[in-house]
Design an enzyme around this catalytic site. Structure first.
Site, short mmCIF file in Angstrom:
data_model
loop_
_atom_site.label_atom_id
_atom_site.label_comp_id
_atom_site.label_asym_id
_atom_site.label_seq_id
_atom_site.Cartn_x
_atom_site.Cartn_y
_atom_site.Cartn_z
N HIS A 192 -4.61 -9.17 4.06
CA HIS A 192 -6.06 -8.95 4.04
C HIS A 192 -6.84 -10.11 4.67
CE1 HIS A 192 -6.43 -5.18 1.74
NE2 HIS A 192 -5.29 -5.56 1.17
N ASP A 245 0.95 -5.96 -6.22
CA ASP A 245 -0.05 -7.03 -6.26
C ASP A 245 0.67 -8.37 -6.12
OD1 ASP A 245 -2.24 -5.37 -6.55
OD2 ASP A 245 -2.36 -5.58 -8.72
N HIS A 267 -5.58 -3.33 -11.34
CA HIS A 267 -5.25 -4.38 -10.38
C HIS A 267 -5.29 -5.74 -11.09
CE1 HIS A 267 -5.23 -6.77 -6.74
NE2 HIS A 267 -6.36 -7.36 -7.10
N HIS A 299 0.85 -1.20 0.00
CA HIS A 299 0.00 0.00 0.00
C HIS A 299 0.88 1.24 0.00
CE1 HIS A 299 -4.21 -1.61 0.79
NE2 HIS A 299 -3.45 -2.68 0.61
#
Length: 201
Positions: A176, A138, A126, A102
């Site tokens: 995540h 990614d 993405h 990020h």
């Protein structure tokens, strides 16, 4: 008769001197050949092999966010124009979890929102790490086993550890809650942020 003897002696002396001169000239030529060969040998001496450039590295300590128990570490090692990435986590729920870089190196928010969006300096779509279009950070998904541990390894030319727009230094790595579906824009529908770490040298 005396004249004949003197004439013959003169001829011998001339022959001796001529031979000495020829020897002298031969020795001089040999000396020049030796010196020339030495000079050529010195000039054609191969260059010393250059030492390889030292590897650059950075790392992040991954800490729990969003009331999770996640912990771990991410390392980034650059060799040439490629960066090797290794992410190790523990304390996560079994299954797949999206892993991304990020844009902001800030994990101060309890839910990791202070890290901002995906690191995407070129403004591309993405996608999966091996897709034609994807964010530099990614990384796809890490697979976590029943013991809550998982490791992700990959190599990329889309990031650097040094200077430049694509440097990982000063960014954040996010683990995540859910899998990255590798399709949904702009984040892969990977859910909340359960782990966060600031990448530093």
């Amino acid at each position: 008769m005396l004249w004949t003897f003197w004439h013959q002696r003169s001829d011998i002396q001339e022959d001796t001197m001529s031979g000495a001169m020829r020897i002298g000239r031969g020795a001089g030529a040999a000396l020049w050949l030796v010196l020339g060969a030495a000079a050529c040998h010195h000039e054609t001496k191969p260059d010393q092999p250059q030492k390889p450039a030292p590897e650059a590295s950075a790392s992040a300590k991954i800490e729990a966010r969003s009331s999770s128990n996640v912990s771990g570490k991410a390392t980034f090692t650059q060799s040439g124009d490629r960066v090797s990435v290794r992410v190790e986590i523990a304390g996560a729920a079994p299954g797949l979890h999206g892993v991304h870089i990020h844009e902001k190196g800030d994990c101060s928010d309890p839910e990791g929102k202070s890290a901002g969006g995906h690191f995407n300096p070129a403004g591309v779509s993405h996608g999966a790490p091996d897709a034609a279009a994807h964010h530099p950070g990614d990384f796809g998904n890490v697979t976590v086993g029943a013991d809550g541990k998982g490791t992700l390894e990959l190599t990329t030319a889309a990031l650097t550890v040094g200077e430049g727009a694509n440097s990982v230094v000063g960014r954040a790595i996010i683990i995540h809650e859910k899998p990255d579906d590798l399709v949904t824009q702009p984040t892969g529908n990977a859910g909340g942020r359960i782990g966060c770490g600031v990448i530093q040298k």
